[in-house]
Scaffold this motif. Structure first.
Motif, short mmCIF file in Angstrom:
data_model
loop_
_atom_site.label_atom_id
_atom_site.label_comp_id
_atom_site.label_asym_id
_atom_site.label_seq_id
_atom_site.Cartn_x
_atom_site.Cartn_y
_atom_site.Cartn_z
N THR A 27 0.83 -1.20 0.00
CA THR A 27 0.00 0.00 0.00
C THR A 27 0.86 1.26 0.00
OG1 THR A 27 -0.18 0.43 2.38
CG2 THR A 27 -1.54 -1.34 1.49
N ARG A 28 0.20 2.40 -0.10
CA ARG A 28 0.92 3.69 -0.08
C ARG A 28 1.59 3.95 1.28
NH1 ARG A 28 -2.69 6.90 2.69
NH2 ARG A 28 -4.87 6.18 2.63
N LEU A 29 1.17 3.19 2.32
CA LEU A 29 1.75 3.37 3.65
C LEU A 29 2.59 2.18 4.10
CD1 LEU A 29 -1.22 5.03 5.61
CD2 LEU A 29 0.78 6.13 4.58
N GLY A 30 2.81 1.25 3.18
CA GLY A 30 3.63 0.10 3.54
C GLY A 30 2.91 -1.22 3.31
N GLN A 92 -1.68 1.93 12.65
CA GLN A 92 -2.28 0.70 12.13
C GLN A 92 -3.61 1.01 11.45
OE1 GLN A 92 -1.32 -3.21 12.73
NE2 GLN A 92 -2.14 -2.46 10.81
N ALA A 93 -4.40 1.89 12.03
CA ALA A 93 -5.69 2.27 11.45
C ALA A 93 -5.50 2.93 10.09
CB ALA A 93 -6.43 3.22 12.40
N ASP A 94 -4.50 3.78 9.97
CA ASP A 94 -4.23 4.43 8.69
C ASP A 94 -3.82 3.40 7.63
OD1 ASP A 94 -4.82 6.84 9.86
OD2 ASP A 94 -2.72 7.45 10.12
N LEU A 95 -3.10 2.36 8.08
CA LEU A 95 -2.70 1.30 7.15
C LEU A 95 -3.90 0.49 6.69
CD1 LEU A 95 -0.41 -0.08 5.66
CD2 LEU A 95 0.04 -1.46 7.70
N TYR A 96 -4.90 0.31 7.57
CA TYR A 96 -6.15 -0.35 7.15
C TYR A 96 -6.78 0.44 6.01
CZ TYR A 96 -6.06 -2.78 11.73
OH TYR A 96 -5.74 -3.51 12.83
N ALA A 97 -6.83 1.76 6.16
CA ALA A 97 -7.43 2.61 5.13
C ALA A 97 -6.66 2.49 3.82
CB ALA A 97 -7.47 4.06 5.60
N SER A 114 -10.51 -8.23 21.09
CA SER A 114 -9.50 -8.13 22.13
C SER A 114 -8.49 -7.01 21.84
CB SER A 114 -8.80 -9.48 22.29
OG SER A 114 -8.03 -9.54 23.45
N SER A 115 -7.21 -7.37 21.61
CA SER A 115 -6.18 -6.36 21.33
C SER A 115 -6.33 -5.73 19.96
CB SER A 115 -4.78 -6.98 21.46
OG SER A 115 -4.52 -7.36 22.80
N GLY A 116 -7.28 -6.23 19.18
CA GLY A 116 -7.59 -5.59 17.90
C GLY A 116 -8.50 -4.39 18.07
N ALA A 117 -9.05 -4.21 19.29
CA ALA A 117 -9.98 -3.10 19.53
C ALA A 117 -9.34 -1.72 19.41
CB ALA A 117 -10.64 -3.26 20.89
N PHE A 123 -9.54 3.44 13.78
CA PHE A 123 -10.03 3.48 12.41
C PHE A 123 -11.37 4.20 12.34
CE2 PHE A 123 -12.38 1.72 8.79
CZ PHE A 123 -11.48 1.94 7.76
N ALA A 124 -12.26 3.89 13.29
CA ALA A 124 -13.58 4.54 13.32
C ALA A 124 -13.46 6.03 13.62
CB ALA A 124 -14.47 3.85 14.36
#
Length: 310
Positions: A27-30, A92-97, A114-117, A123-124
């Motif tokens: 992605t553009r962020l890695g 991490q949220a920016d990488l999801y986007a 769990s730790s994914g929260a 992200f939200a």
């Protein structure tokens, strides 16, 4: 014979990863690893500690309807996803986007376990236009006590050893289940189906040394990030929180208090099922399915609702 069995199980674990359909997106962020399966509304599946994209089918199968398209990711430091210097939930949220951009997916429902929260919440908060609904399952909550540094060394040895982890899984499954947040009373009443799923889940942790960097990052970076004070009241996304009263990990009371701060939230109580909601997978599956379908076009404000299951 003992060591030969270990090598056989470890080899099978590596073959399972190769057969999982795991891919790497540049992605553009890695880079970030993911697998995608199913058809329908897209759902971003964010794993907990000791997870990975390779577990996407096993972990989501009892909880998410197959009529959705699941995009399961490997978070920072898990399997083949790199661990950057700034491995925070926000990054991490920016990488999801960025992953959604690469996959040409405009909007997703997000499930964080769990730790994914923390990264699901970020992200939200950071990309509300890309998030149709947010579901937190046994989500990590503040305050999170960061362990002393000496334990970091011990954790690296423990989680960095496939052999030690295999011994626990193979010969001390009850101890491993407790580490996974399944209390002893819950273990005693597990159905045959639940036991088989737990067994498959435990063996899916192997090779654990491919996950050690992500595990360490979760313990000392991801979860402590919650202590910064997330602005839950600013969440504009319809949010479903499912939490068990007897969860020995994240606090049920705190999860319920957080739900009350989120303007468009629904809180589902499980009276007894532990961190993995054992014995209630069908109910969780139904709740998630109905929530995603009911919020895909929702724009109006909804009140905080509560529902309890025993």
């Amino acid at each position: 014979m003992f060591y030969a069995l270990f090598k056989k199980n470890l080899s099978a674990a590596r073959e399972r990863i190769l057969a999982s359909g795991i891919k790497t997106a540049n992605t553009r962020l890695g880079k970030i690893e993911y697998i995608a399966f199913g058809k329908g509304l897209p759902v971003l599946w964010i794993h907990g500690i000791v997870g990975g994209a390779d577990q996407g089918i096993i972990s989501s199968e009892p909880l998410v309807d197959r009529d959705f398209r699941i995009i399961a990711v490997s978070r920072f430091g898990y399997i083949g996803s790199p661990l950057p210097v700034n491995a925070t939930p926000a990054a991490q949220a920016d990488l999801y986007a960025a992953l959604l951009d690469a996959l040409k997916i405009p909007k997703v429902a997000v499930v964080g376990f769990s730790s994914g929260a923390p990264s699901a919440l970020q992200f939200a908060l950071r990309h509300p236009d890309r998030c149709s609904s947010l579901i937190l399952l046994s989500g990590a909550v503040p305050p999170y006590t960061e362990p002393p540094h000496i334990l970091r060394i011990i954790a690296k040895i423990f989680f960095g050893s496939d052999f030690i982890f295999w011994i626990l899984i193979k010969y001390f499954p009850s101890i491993m289940m407790r580490l996974m947040g399944v209390p002893k009373p819950v273990q005693k009443r597990l159905s045959a189906v639940d036991k088989e799923w737990l067994d498959d889940t435990m063996f899916s942790f192997l090779p654990v040394r491919l996950r050690v960097n992500g595990i360490i990052n979760d313990i000392w970076v991801t979860n402590p990030d919650l202590n910064k004070g997330y602005p839950f009241q600013e969440l504009t996304i319809p949010t479903l929180i499912i939490h068990a009263v007897d969860d020995p990990m994240p606090s049920f009371k705190t999860a319920k208090r957080i739900a009350a701060q989120i303007p468009r939230s629904k809180f589902v109580t499980i009276e007894s099922g532990g961190h993995l909601h054992m014995g209630h997978h069908l109910m969780v599956r139904t709740s998630i399915t109905n929530f995603i379908l009911s919020t895909k076009e929702t724009k109006a404000s909804v009140p905080v609702l509560e529902q309890a299951f025993t």
